[in-house]
Design an enzyme around this catalytic site. Structure first.
Site, PDB file in Angstrom:
ATOM      1  N   ASP A  33      13.668   0.135 -23.010  1.00  0.00           N
ATOM      2  CA  ASP A  33      14.586  -0.980 -23.203  1.00  0.00           C
ATOM      3  C   ASP A  33      14.098  -2.257 -22.573  1.00  0.00           C
ATOM      4  O   ASP A  33      13.288  -2.224 -21.677  1.00  0.00           O
ATOM      5  CB  ASP A  33      15.855  -0.590 -22.437  1.00  0.00           C
ATOM      6  CG  ASP A  33      17.064  -0.561 -23.297  1.00  0.00           C
ATOM      7  OD1 ASP A  33      18.117  -0.852 -22.736  1.00  0.00           O
ATOM      8  OD2 ASP A  33      16.968  -0.272 -24.482  1.00  0.00           O
ATOM      9  N   LYS A  54      16.472  -4.912 -27.276  1.00  0.00           N
ATOM     10  CA  LYS A  54      17.365  -5.502 -28.273  1.00  0.00           C
ATOM     11  C   LYS A  54      17.529  -6.991 -28.031  1.00  0.00           C
ATOM     12  O   LYS A  54      17.379  -7.472 -26.922  1.00  0.00           O
ATOM     13  CB  LYS A  54      18.745  -4.844 -28.164  1.00  0.00           C
ATOM     14  CG  LYS A  54      18.747  -3.443 -28.672  1.00  0.00           C
ATOM     15  CD  LYS A  54      20.152  -2.925 -28.684  1.00  0.00           C
ATOM     16  CE  LYS A  54      20.263  -1.693 -27.834  1.00  0.00           C
ATOM     17  NZ  LYS A  54      21.594  -1.167 -27.740  1.00  0.00           N
ATOM     18  N   MET A 166      27.771  -8.252 -19.213  1.00  0.00           N
ATOM     19  CA  MET A 166      27.526  -9.099 -20.395  1.00  0.00           C
ATOM     20  C   MET A 166      28.541 -10.240 -20.412  1.00  0.00           C
ATOM     21  O   MET A 166      29.125 -10.564 -21.451  1.00  0.00           O
ATOM     22  CB  MET A 166      27.620  -8.264 -21.686  1.00  0.00           C
ATOM     23  CG  MET A 166      26.563  -7.180 -21.748  1.00  0.00           C
ATOM     24  SD  MET A 166      26.840  -6.007 -23.058  1.00  0.00           S
ATOM     25  CE  MET A 166      28.105  -4.968 -22.355  1.00  0.00           C
TER      26      MET A 166
HETATM   27  C1  LIG Z   1      23.927  -3.850 -22.172  1.00  0.00           C
HETATM   28  S1  LIG Z   1      24.525  -3.858 -20.523  1.00  0.00           S
HETATM   29  C2  LIG Z   1      23.662  -2.466 -19.889  1.00  0.00           C
HETATM   30  C3  LIG Z   1      24.200  -1.995 -18.580  1.00  0.00           C
HETATM   31  C4  LIG Z   1      23.433  -0.848 -17.985  1.00  0.00           C
HETATM   32  N1  LIG Z   1      23.520   0.336 -18.797  1.00  0.00           N
HETATM   33  C5  LIG Z   1      23.908  -0.511 -16.581  1.00  0.00           C
HETATM   34  O1  LIG Z   1      24.435   0.567 -16.332  1.00  0.00           O
HETATM   35  O2  LIG Z   1      23.709  -1.350 -15.707  1.00  0.00           O
HETATM   36  C6  LIG Z   1      23.637  -5.217 -19.866  1.00  0.00           C
HETATM   37  C7  LIG Z   1      24.436  -5.974 -18.802  1.00  0.00           C
HETATM   38  O3  LIG Z   1      24.349  -5.297 -17.553  1.00  0.00           O
HETATM   39  C8  LIG Z   1      24.373  -6.238 -16.494  1.00  0.00           C
HETATM   40  N2  LIG Z   1      23.137  -6.108 -15.726  1.00  0.00           N
HETATM   41  C9  LIG Z   1      22.151  -5.224 -15.937  1.00  0.00           C
HETATM   42  N3  LIG Z   1      21.200  -5.336 -14.997  1.00  0.00           N
HETATM   43  C10 LIG Z   1      21.609  -6.323 -14.170  1.00  0.00           C
HETATM   44  C11 LIG Z   1      21.078  -6.895 -13.000  1.00  0.00           C
HETATM   45  N4  LIG Z   1      19.922  -6.494 -12.475  1.00  0.00           N
HETATM   46  N5  LIG Z   1      21.782  -7.884 -12.392  1.00  0.00           N
HETATM   47  C12 LIG Z   1      22.961  -8.299 -12.877  1.00  0.00           C
HETATM   48  N6  LIG Z   1      23.517  -7.773 -13.979  1.00  0.00           N
HETATM   49  C13 LIG Z   1      22.853  -6.808 -14.614  1.00  0.00           C
HETATM   50  C14 LIG Z   1      24.496  -7.615 -17.124  1.00  0.00           C
HETATM   51  O4  LIG Z   1      25.875  -7.947 -17.170  1.00  0.00           O
HETATM   52  C15 LIG Z   1      23.928  -7.380 -18.504  1.00  0.00           C
HETATM   53  O5  LIG Z   1      24.417  -8.338 -19.423  1.00  0.00           O
END
Ligand SMILES: C[S@@+](CC[C@H](N)C(=O)[O-])C[C@H]1O[C@@H](n2cnc3c(N)ncnc32)[C@H](O)[C@@H]1O
Length: 237
Positions: A33, A54, A166
């Site tokens: 991913d 994506k 998100m």
């Molecule tokens: C499609 S979701 C996937 C989440 C992922 N499966 C998880 O458990 O963290 C993507 C969102 O996760 C959050 N996100 C993921 N990694 C992040 C990080 N290192 N810092 C802040 N937000 C993060 C953000 O809000 C981003 O838009």
């Protein structure tokens, strides 16, 4: 033929689990991913690599393509790793991938990851629950699928802490909705690119947070635990 659905953690490559590393080491191919830290791929040095990151706005069609890739690889190889940012089941569409694979008779094993929803606030010292302050938290998407016939996110959550994933793209309209149910002075903390060297922390209130410079990927954390975080910061030895 097994497809392993593996959580890569929120960004810091040291936040991947030992079980994930062991699974990567025996992988024939890794389907990964955009959010997974690419440094983690070094554990699968002998494996083929397929990038399926994506882009916003192209989610549904792309997900079907990803499912197809997983099915093809699953039929071809003994050990396929589907590596996903955070935890595969927290806004990771892991359930959809499992169902697609199972329909083709391909077995799936799931290895959880540290989700950004909890791992990122915890890393900076922001407790999502705190005795006497917050007894519950809700994790919610700030970007609901626009093709849904009916909105599921109503923003009238009773939880003491709200964690929005998100949440950057629609921040203004979502905060407006939340202010119908919560005091405009409710503290807010935004953590950008948490657990990475580019991490940024922005604090404010429901009333003023949208005036600040905020970029994705970020978490938006709303509730009195943000004051506990500030207290922890101020009292650092
Ligand atoms: C499609 S979701 C996937 C989440 C992922 N499966 C998880 O458990 O963290 C993507 C969102 O996760 C959050 N996100 C993921 N990694 C992040 C990080 N290192 N810092 C802040 N937000 C993060 C953000 O809000 C981003 O838009």
């Amino acid at each position: 033929m097994v497809v392993y659905l593996v959580g890569a953690g929120p960004g810091d490559p040291d936040l991947v689990t030992l079980k994930a590393i062991k699974t990567l080491q025996k992988a024939d191919v890794v389907v990964y991913d955009r959010l997974a830290n690419e440094e983690i791929l070094k554990y699968a040095s002998g494996a083929g690599m397929i990038y399926v990151g994506k882009r916003a706005g192209a989610h549904s069609k792309k997900q079907e393509e990803i499912n197809q890739i997983l099915i093809e690889q699953g039929k071809k190889y003994d050990s396929v790793v589907r590596l996903k940012g955070g935890d595969p089941f927290v806004f990771g569409r892991g359930g959809e991938e499992i169902l697609a694979l199972q329909e083709e008779g391909i077995p799936v094993e799931i290895i959880p990851g540290v989700t950004s929803a909890i791992g990122v606030p915890t890393t900076v010292g922001l407790p999502v629950t705190h005795r006497g302050v917050a007894t519950s938290f809700t994790v919610v998407t700030g970007h609901e699928d626009p093709t849904k016939s009916e909105k599921q996110v109503q923003w009238n959550y009773n939880a003491d802490t709200i964690v929005i994933l998100m949440g950057v793209g629609h921040l203004e309209e979502n905060i407006k909705e939340i202010m119908k149910y919560k005091d405009p002075q409710t503290p807010v903390c935004v953590i950008e690119k948490g657990t990475t060297p580019d991490e940024r922390i922005i604090t404010g209130t429901l009333e003023n947070i949208t005036q600040k410079d905020i970029n994705p990927p970020a978490l938006v954390i709303i509730g009195p635990v943000v004051d506990v975080f500030k207290d922890i910061q101020n009292k650092k030895p």
